[in-house]
Design a protein around this motif. Structure first.
Motif, mmCIF file in Angstrom:
data_model
loop_
_atom_site.group_PDB
_atom_site.id
_atom_site.type_symbol
_atom_site.label_atom_id
_atom_site.label_comp_id
_atom_site.label_asym_id
_atom_site.label_seq_id
_atom_site.Cartn_x
_atom_site.Cartn_y
_atom_site.Cartn_z
ATOM 1 N N ASN A 1 56.913 12.124 68.740
ATOM 2 C CA ASN A 1 57.679 13.242 68.199
ATOM 3 C C ASN A 1 57.337 14.541 68.927
ATOM 4 N N PHE A 2 56.065 14.772 69.211
ATOM 5 C CA PHE A 2 55.678 15.988 69.922
ATOM 6 C C PHE A 2 56.357 16.043 71.291
ATOM 7 N N GLU A 3 56.401 14.918 71.965
ATOM 8 C CA GLU A 3 57.068 14.860 73.269
ATOM 9 C C GLU A 3 58.535 15.264 73.144
ATOM 10 N N ALA A 4 59.172 14.865 72.062
ATOM 11 C CA ALA A 4 60.589 15.158 71.858
ATOM 12 C C ALA A 4 60.850 16.620 71.506
ATOM 13 N N VAL A 5 59.879 17.292 70.868
ATOM 14 C CA VAL A 5 60.132 18.657 70.386
ATOM 15 C C VAL A 5 59.393 19.745 71.151
ATOM 16 N N LYS A 6 58.471 19.384 72.021
ATOM 17 C CA LYS A 6 57.599 20.387 72.645
ATOM 18 C C LYS A 6 58.372 21.453 73.428
ATOM 19 N N GLN A 7 59.399 21.076 74.146
ATOM 20 C CA GLN A 7 60.167 22.069 74.908
ATOM 21 C C GLN A 7 60.945 23.005 73.984
ATOM 22 N N HIS A 8 61.397 22.490 72.859
ATOM 23 C CA HIS A 8 62.101 23.340 71.890
ATOM 24 C C HIS A 8 61.150 24.377 71.304
ATOM 25 N N ILE A 9 59.936 23.937 70.998
ATOM 26 C CA ILE A 9 58.939 24.878 70.480
ATOM 27 C C ILE A 9 58.583 25.905 71.548
ATOM 28 N N ARG A 10 58.314 25.418 72.741
ATOM 29 C CA ARG A 10 57.911 26.312 73.834
ATOM 30 C C ARG A 10 59.013 27.312 74.172
ATOM 31 N N ASN A 11 60.263 26.896 74.056
ATOM 32 C CA ASN A 11 61.388 27.774 74.396
ATOM 33 C C ASN A 11 61.875 28.606 73.217
ATOM 34 N N GLU B 1 54.379 36.402 71.148
ATOM 35 C CA GLU B 1 54.455 37.833 71.492
ATOM 36 C C GLU B 1 53.776 38.682 70.429
ATOM 37 N N ASN B 2 53.961 38.296 69.169
ATOM 38 C CA ASN B 2 53.376 39.028 68.046
ATOM 39 C C ASN B 2 53.485 38.164 66.787
ATOM 40 N N GLU B 3 52.955 38.658 65.683
ATOM 41 C CA GLU B 3 52.980 37.901 64.432
ATOM 42 C C GLU B 3 54.400 37.626 63.965
ATOM 43 N N GLN B 4 55.290 38.576 64.166
ATOM 44 C CA GLN B 4 56.671 38.393 63.723
ATOM 45 C C GLN B 4 57.341 37.242 64.459
ATOM 46 N N ALA B 5 57.035 37.069 65.733
ATOM 47 C CA ALA B 5 57.606 35.952 66.498
ATOM 48 C C ALA B 5 57.164 34.621 65.892
ATOM 49 N N LEU B 6 55.895 34.518 65.519
ATOM 50 C CA LEU B 6 55.416 33.294 64.872
ATOM 51 C C LEU B 6 56.090 33.106 63.525
ATOM 52 N N GLU B 7 56.220 34.169 62.751
ATOM 53 C CA GLU B 7 56.876 34.068 61.447
ATOM 54 C C GLU B 7 58.337 33.643 61.596
ATOM 55 N N ASN B 8 59.003 34.147 62.625
ATOM 56 C CA ASN B 8 60.385 33.734 62.871
ATOM 57 C C ASN B 8 60.450 32.235 63.139
ATOM 58 N N TYR B 9 59.507 31.734 63.915
ATOM 59 C CA TYR B 9 59.446 30.296 64.170
ATOM 60 C C TYR B 9 59.155 29.537 62.875
ATOM 61 N N ARG B 10 58.187 29.998 62.120
ATOM 62 C CA ARG B 10 57.804 29.306 60.892
ATOM 63 C C ARG B 10 58.922 29.293 59.854
ATOM 64 N N ASN B 11 59.858 30.209 59.966
ATOM 65 C CA ASN B 11 61.004 30.260 59.055
ATOM 66 C C ASN B 11 62.259 29.615 59.648
ATOM 67 N N SER B 12 62.100 28.950 60.775
ATOM 68 C CA SER B 12 63.261 28.377 61.468
ATOM 69 C C SER B 12 63.539 26.942 61.027
ATOM 70 N N ILE B 13 64.739 26.491 61.305
ATOM 71 C CA ILE B 13 65.123 25.100 61.064
ATOM 72 C C ILE B 13 64.257 24.180 61.915
ATOM 73 N N LEU B 14 63.993 24.583 63.159
ATOM 74 C CA LEU B 14 63.164 23.771 64.055
ATOM 75 C C LEU B 14 61.797 23.508 63.434
ATOM 76 N N PHE B 15 61.121 24.552 62.991
ATOM 77 C CA PHE B 15 59.793 24.370 62.386
ATOM 78 C C PHE B 15 59.886 23.479 61.159
ATOM 79 N N ASN B 16 60.878 23.718 60.315
ATOM 80 C CA ASN B 16 61.022 22.924 59.107
ATOM 81 C C ASN B 16 61.166 21.442 59.439
ATOM 82 N N GLU B 17 61.949 21.117 60.439
ATOM 83 C CA GLU B 17 62.127 19.721 60.835
ATOM 84 C C GLU B 17 60.841 19.140 61.420
#
Length: 98
Positions: A21-31, A57-73
């Motif tokens: 699974n990490f192999e499948a999603v790593k580029q999405h996370i990185r991008n 880049e900053n805490e808000q960038a991480l929070e945006n990721y953590r609130n994303s559909i990608l992170f949830n999946e």
């Protein structure tokens, strides 16, 4: 720069599923917007322990990721493989020598 370290322990028979699974999603996370770096490590002495290191880049960038559909999946699937509660650290990088 904002650094996030996550320690995860998996059931031994779930490691391959995690890595696939990490192999499948790593580029999405990185991008993901705001992500600057992503690495995955496996403990030398306990093959069930993994760490992710991600730079944001900053805490808000991480929070945006953590609130994303990608992170949830990603997280919804990954946490089903855990053998122990994950641990996470949020850090400010002070010095880096390369």
């Amino acid at each position: 720069m904002f650094v996030r370290i996550v320690k995860m322990r998996f059931h031994e028979d779930k490691i391959e599923a995690f890595l696939t699974n990490f192999e499948a999603v790593k580029q999405h996370i990185r991008n993901f917007e705001g992500n600057q770096f992503l690495e995955l490590y496996q403990d030398k002495n306990d093959q069930c322990i993994f760490f992710t290191y991600s730079y944001w880049e900053n805490e808000q960038a991480l929070e945006n990721y953590r609130n994303s559909i990608l992170f949830n999946e990603v997280w919804s699937y990954t946490k089903t493989l855990f053998s122990d509660k994950p641990e996470a650290w949020s850090l400010d990088r002070l010095v880096s020598l390369v």
